[in-house]
Structures are given as structure tokens and as C-alpha cells.
Design a protein around this motif. Structure first.
Motif, PDB file in Angstrom:
ATOM      1  N   ILE A  80     -28.006 -13.839 -18.986  1.00  0.00           N
ATOM      2  CA  ILE A  80     -26.606 -14.104 -18.717  1.00  0.00           C
ATOM      3  C   ILE A  80     -26.077 -15.042 -19.725  1.00  0.00           C
ATOM      4  N   ALA A  81     -24.670 -14.908 -20.062  1.00  0.00           N
ATOM      5  CA  ALA A  81     -24.171 -16.161 -20.756  1.00  0.00           C
ATOM      6  C   ALA A  81     -23.730 -17.219 -19.724  1.00  0.00           C
ATOM      7  N   VAL A  82     -23.997 -18.218 -19.979  1.00  0.00           N
ATOM      8  CA  VAL A  82     -23.584 -19.478 -18.917  1.00  0.00           C
ATOM      9  C   VAL A  82     -22.143 -19.650 -18.914  1.00  0.00           C
ATOM     10  N   ALA A  83     -21.616 -19.561 -17.733  1.00  0.00           N
ATOM     11  CA  ALA A  83     -20.163 -19.403 -17.569  1.00  0.00           C
ATOM     12  C   ALA A  83     -19.647 -20.816 -17.706  1.00  0.00           C
ATOM     13  N   PHE A  84     -19.919 -21.933 -16.978  1.00  0.00           N
ATOM     14  CA  PHE A  84     -19.129 -23.086 -16.477  1.00  0.00           C
ATOM     15  C   PHE A  84     -18.705 -24.151 -18.016  1.00  0.00           C
ATOM     16  N   PRO A  85     -19.853 -23.907 -18.823  1.00  0.00           N
ATOM     17  CA  PRO A  85     -19.439 -24.789 -19.901  1.00  0.00           C
ATOM     18  C   PRO A  85     -18.276 -24.117 -20.854  1.00  0.00           C
ATOM     19  N   ARG A  86     -18.012 -22.925 -20.681  1.00  0.00           N
ATOM     20  CA  ARG A  86     -16.938 -22.389 -21.529  1.00  0.00           C
ATOM     21  C   ARG A  86     -15.538 -22.100 -20.559  1.00  0.00           C
ATOM     22  N   SER A  87     -14.391 -22.217 -21.168  1.00  0.00           N
ATOM     23  CA  SER A  87     -13.227 -21.840 -20.336  1.00  0.00           C
ATOM     24  C   SER A  87     -13.128 -20.149 -20.306  1.00  0.00           C
ATOM     25  N   PRO A  88     -12.636 -19.702 -19.193  1.00  0.00           N
ATOM     26  CA  PRO A  88     -12.690 -18.318 -18.927  1.00  0.00           C
ATOM     27  C   PRO A  88     -12.104 -17.704 -20.074  1.00  0.00           C
ATOM     28  N   MET A  89     -11.110 -18.430 -20.525  1.00  0.00           N
ATOM     29  CA  MET A  89     -10.412 -17.769 -21.667  1.00  0.00           C
ATOM     30  C   MET A  89     -11.517 -17.461 -22.995  1.00  0.00           C
ATOM     31  N   VAL A  90     -12.189 -18.625 -23.154  1.00  0.00           N
ATOM     32  CA  VAL A  90     -13.203 -18.509 -24.251  1.00  0.00           C
ATOM     33  C   VAL A  90     -14.032 -17.311 -24.253  1.00  0.00           C
ATOM     34  N   SER A  91     -14.696 -17.296 -22.863  1.00  0.00           N
ATOM     35  CA  SER A  91     -15.711 -15.960 -22.627  1.00  0.00           C
ATOM     36  C   SER A  91     -14.858 -14.778 -22.639  1.00  0.00           C
ATOM     37  N   ALA A  92     -13.503 -14.568 -22.077  1.00  0.00           N
ATOM     38  CA  ALA A  92     -12.902 -13.451 -21.999  1.00  0.00           C
ATOM     39  C   ALA A  92     -12.486 -13.150 -23.486  1.00  0.00           C
TER      40      ALA A  92
END
Length: 341
Positions: A60-72
């Protein structure tokens, strides 16, 4: 079932592209990119450019270090450039890495990941032009997306979001919120049937969904070879990796449920002592029957089908890349992929 290979960091973009071309030519379904020492995004782009027929995922990609906007935004760009052949896999990682390596907030991981998934979906809806960005959740607040900062629209806005899940709370959340579950590589069919699937079904029912709406993406320690000598290198790696995962106390139930009580505690003691060989030796042949698929090349597809049919949407070969690197032809893995499809 589809059959993908798992790949991680450590290769150059050119090496990743060559691996993708080889997988596509052999007939594999796709590639799942992990995130450890490097992010998955650059390798994903290199692979997808080289092998446009494959399906791609972060796993998976690690979620919390990135803003949801960046992941999206990353997922949106990948979906557009792969013709919709990308799905975003997200996970929490563990507290020590999130807090001490990434410098991000972790608690409470389950509700935080749920809110993260919802925030990413809100971004996708705004990117598609159907809704103004106005997400106010428990942990994330995203309310600004000027026209000039919105990514270009494309024809593949329905991007699947998968989450990693092991315990009952996270599995129920996945059933309610996600398009798929990244199953932990350390699993048995008993765990899938008795723990994971009922929890996913309960979460789906609570959200008014069908469990069939949730794909299971299942990494498997597959160890093929027509002689004991051919199987030996991957068999050793499978024992080592099962032992490493099994040393985590939160996964003790995986052994206990099967009657191997105390195994996780013994593995943890050996890990603290630095006895890697002793850890691998603790994983018996009987344990391997539950946690790995071992056998001659021409039996592997049948065994995978028997074990995972009706359960897994995608099988991910955990050790495929290592076997190719040691000289085993990618074509044999392609035969397995075609047989499963």
C-alpha cells in the motif's frame, strides 16, 4: 482471478520499466507497488509508460504522512494516464514509522484512515466536476479547490480505493468504505473464512452494501519448482518472511488459531536475539501448508484456484520478482496467470 506481481523500491526507473515489460509480455495481469524506503509513484509511472496493458496498484501507499489531497491528485494522474488501470491502495503503517520517521499523527489509526478514504473520495468528486470541494470530517478539512488548481478532467474518475486490513475493526471499516482489501501476506484460509470475510460482510451490511462489492487483493508466498533444489531459494525466503511477520505480537492469533500456540512469542524472542536462521527454522512444513503455496510449476495454478476461488479477486505473487531475479523465467509465471484467468 487475476495474477499480479509485487514489487518494491530499490530499482531504478529503467529497471522497473524492464520488469513491467517482461511481466506484460509474459501475460501477468499487473503490478502492485509497495512503499518502504522509497515512494511508489515514480516507479509506477515508469512501469505504466513501459507496459500500458498491465493494471497497477499501490499495495500500500502510506496514508497519514500525505494530505488526502496529495494522494488523490497522484491517483487521479495515474488513473488518467493508465486509462483507468490504477487503483489506490492505502494503509496506516505502524505508529513508530508514522510518528518518528514521517513526523505525522497516527492516533486513532482506524477512524483516521476511514476519514482519509472519505476525504480522498471527496477530492475525486471535485476533480470530476460533479461537486464543489467541501469536506469536513473528523480529522481532515478540505474546502478549497480553485479552478486553476484542479487537475485536468479525464474519462476515468471512478478510481477504486483499497485499504489494508487485518483486525476486525479495520475489516469492518473496509467492508463499509472501500472497494477492496489488501490482505496481509501472513494469512491462512482459516483466517480469511473465519475472521476477515465475516468482518468485511458485517461492515458492508451496516453500510447497505454487498460483500461482493469489496475485492480481496491477496499477496501469497508462492514457491514453485519441479525439484527440491529449484524450490530451495524461494522456500528459504518464504520461511524468513513468514517468521518476520509472525514475530509481531499482534499477529500471534494467525498461529494460535491453527494450533501453533506460542509461535509468535518464540519468533519475537529470536528476533530480539538476532537469530534470523532460528526464526526461519521455527516455520515448520506444517505451517507452510497454511501460509504458502509450494509445489511443482504445473500444480501451482490449480492449488491457488482451489484455495482462493470465491475469495480473491486478485492474487499477488509475493516472491515473483525475486524468482525472476535469480534466473527463473517470467514466462512460467505468465502461464500461471493465464491459467488463473
Amino acid at each position: 482471478m487475476e495474477f499480479d506481481l509485487m514489487t518494491g523500491p530499490g530499482k531504478s526507473w529503467a529497471e522497473t520499466a524492464e520488469l513491467a515489460r517482461s511481466a506484460q509480455a509474459a501475460g501477468l495481469s499487473g503490478m502492485v507497488f509497495t512503499e518502504t524506503s522509497l515512494t511508489p509513484w515514480m516507479g509506477l509511472a515508469a512501469a505504466a509508460t513501459a507496459a500500458p496493458e498491465l493494471h497497477y496498484a499501490t499495495g500500500i501507499a502510506v496514508a497519514f504522512p500525505r494530505s488526502p489531497m496529495v494522494s488523490a491528485s497522484l491517483a487521479w494522474e495515474l488513473a488518467g494516464n493508465t486509462g483507468g488501470r490504477f487503483r489506490l491502495g492505502l494503509g496506516t503503517q505502524v505508529r513508530a514509522h508514522v510518528e518518528r520517521r514521517y513526523g505525522a499523527e497516527f492516533d486513532p489509526p482506524g477512524p483516521r484512515l476511514r476519514d482519509y478514504v472519505r476525504a480522498v473520495r471527496a477530492c475525486f468528486a471535485a476533480f470530476a466536476g460533479g461537486e464543489r470541494l467541501s469536506y469536513e470530517g473528523e480529522f481532515y478539512r478540505l474546502t478549497l479547490l480553485p479552478h486553476g488548481w484542479a487537475p485536468p478532467r479525464h474519462g476515468h474518475p471512478d478510481i477504486m480505493i483499497d485499504v489494508s486490513a487485518v483486525g476486525p475493526w479495520m475489516c469492518r471499516m473496509a467492508g463499509a468504505e472501500a472497494d477492496g482489501v489488501h490482505v496481509h501476506p501472513l494469512h491462512s484460509v482459516h483466517y480469511l473464512r473465519e475472521r476477515l470475510l465475516p468482518a468485511v460482510a458485517a461492515g458492508a451490511a451496516a453500510a447497505g452494501r454487498s460483500p461482493a462489492d469489496v475485492d480481496l487483493i491477496v499477496p501469497v508466498f508462492v514457491v514453485p519448482g519441479d525439484t527440491p533444489e529449484e524450490r530451495a531459494p524461494l522456500l528459504r525466503r518464504a520461511r524468513e518472511q513468514i517468521a518476520f511477520y509472525g514475530s509481531t505480537k499482534n499477529y500471534a492469533f494467525q498461529f494460535d488459531d491453527l494450533g501453533f500456540d506460542g509461535t509468535s512469542a518464540r519468533l519475537n524472542e529470536l528476533l530480539k536475539a538476532g537469530d534470523i536462521a532460528g526464526m526461519a527454522a521455527t516455520i515448520t512444513d506444517e505451517m507452510l501448508e497454511h501460509f504458502a503455496v509450494v509445489g511443482p510449476w504445473d500444480t501451482i495454478a490449480d492449488t491457488l484456484r482451489e484455495r482462493y476461488s470465491g475469495i480473491a479477486a486478485r492474487i499477488v505473487g509475493y516472491l515473483v520478482e525475486e524468482s525472476v531475479g535469480s534466473g527463473t523465467a517470467m514466462g512460467r509465471w505468465g502461464e500461471i496467470a493465464r491459467a488463473l484467468r
